[in-house]
Design a protein around this motif. Structure first.
Motif, PDB file in Angstrom:
ATOM      1  N   UNK A  63       4.452   2.759   3.626  1.00 41.76           N
ATOM      2  CA  UNK A  63       5.289   3.282   1.961  1.00 41.76           C
ATOM      3  C   UNK A  63       4.117   3.582   1.242  1.00 41.76           C
ATOM      4  N   UNK A  64       3.523   4.094   0.987  1.00 39.13           N
ATOM      5  CA  UNK A  64       2.434   3.670  -0.801  1.00 39.13           C
ATOM      6  C   UNK A  64       3.035   3.871  -1.604  1.00 39.13           C
ATOM      7  N   UNK A  65       4.201   3.055  -1.430  1.00 42.08           N
ATOM      8  CA  UNK A  65       4.311   2.166  -2.823  1.00 42.08           C
ATOM      9  C   UNK A  65       4.458   0.678  -2.002  1.00 42.08           C
ATOM     10  N   UNK A  66       4.496   0.409  -1.192  1.00 42.38           N
ATOM     11  CA  UNK A  66       4.136  -0.712  -1.155  1.00 42.38           C
ATOM     12  C   UNK A  66       3.331  -1.769   0.499  1.00 42.38           C
ATOM     13  N   UNK A  67       1.549  -1.250   0.101  1.00 43.92           N
ATOM     14  CA  UNK A  67       1.106  -1.008   0.790  1.00 43.92           C
ATOM     15  C   UNK A  67       0.150  -2.572   1.375  1.00 43.92           C
ATOM     16  N   UNK A  68       0.449  -3.368   2.667  1.00 38.84           N
ATOM     17  CA  UNK A  68       0.611  -4.788   2.874  1.00 38.84           C
ATOM     18  C   UNK A  68      -1.007  -4.897   2.541  1.00 38.84           C
TER      19      UNK A  68
END
Length: 273
Positions: A63-68
């Motif tokens: 998910x590009x919005x929540x990259x660890x």
């Protein structure tokens, strides 16, 4: 970003469009890093940092919005040259400097993890500054797209109700706890709007609104502070490893771009655990 660097990005994109390559190819072929070294680090020399710091991110984001992202500080060969700050740069993001972390002088922070937005395939750089003023860099490559413009996971009313809510969790890092090393996590309820997201009803862009300052203390001793930008994901989440000084309280203060200030304090076990 300087005017010169911004113009170079625009020219690269326009050239790619005119030749039929598309903007994605343009951003992949244009390397913004030299310009970012000038803009963010004032063209200071930057050496290889593989002996100083490690940067961990998935090669391809789910998910590009929540990259660890995890930053690990390696033990210094010379204790006099400890890491005092780390700057995280996502090269191809609209605002490349994602965050700057400043480490408390006595907290011995050894690990920082958070979540970021990634807007397109990009190099990501972590630049550590040591107490002798030198800069040390590592990088990785991440395949992701659209993270900065992705719609918020929570609707406006839900986000408003969570605004400024701060949660704190603390864990024991070692089995016996004798060293006082602890693992903790701070979570802040905030939409962290990037300014590139579109309201699905009005089709207007949602104004940028994000946490730009976070400070953490054990009693009155600084542990960690963060200067954040639009690349930090919705509901900022910072997990970090530090050494307890026997404090009995842990404090958090956050400020956002609209001037809201959020504070909270917790009682903690002051023993070595």
């Amino acid at each position: 970003m300087s005017g010169m660097h911004f113009r170079k990005v625009c020219v690269a994109i326009l050239l790619a469009i005119s030749t039929g390559q598309g903007s994605a190819s343009a951003t992949e072929s244009y390397d913004p890093w030299p310009g970012l070294v000038q803009d963010i680090f004032d063209n200071k020399p930057i050496s290889d940092g593989s002996a100083v710091i490690a940067l961990e991110m998935p090669a391809r984001a789910e998910d590009a919005a929540i990259v660890p992202v995890t930053l690990r500080i390696k033990p210094a060969s010379d204790p006099a040259h400890r890491v005092v700050a780390i700057t995280l740069v996502i090269d191809q993001n609209p605002a490349p400097m994602a965050a700057k972390f400043t480490l408390g002088p006595d907290a011995n922070v050894s690990e920082i993890a958070t979540r970021v937005r990634v807007n397109s395939y990009t190099d990501v750089h972590a630049v550590a500054e040591t107490s002798d003023g030198k800069l040390h860099m590592v990088k990785t490559y991440v395949k992701a797209s659209g993270g900065c413009s992705a719609p918020a996971a929570k609707n406006a009313e839900e986000a408003k109700g969570r605004l400024g809510q701060i949660r704190y969790r603390q864990f024991t890092k070692t089995e016996d706890g004798a060293t006082g090393i602890r693992d903790a996590q701070v979570m802040i309820g905030h939409p962290n709007n990037s300014g590139l997201q579109m309201d699905q009803l009005t089709h207007l862009y949602v104004p940028a609104f994000y946490v730009d300052r976070l400070q953490l203390w054990q009693d009155n001793s600084p542990v960690l502070s963060m200067e954040g930008g639009i690349s930090i994901s919705e509901d900022p989440n910072i997990r970090f490893t530090y050494t307890s000084n026997g404090a009995t309280t842990f404090r958090v203060e956050a400020k956002d771009t609209d001037g809201h200030v959020f504070k909270k304090e917790w009682k903690v076990d002051g023993t070595a655990m």
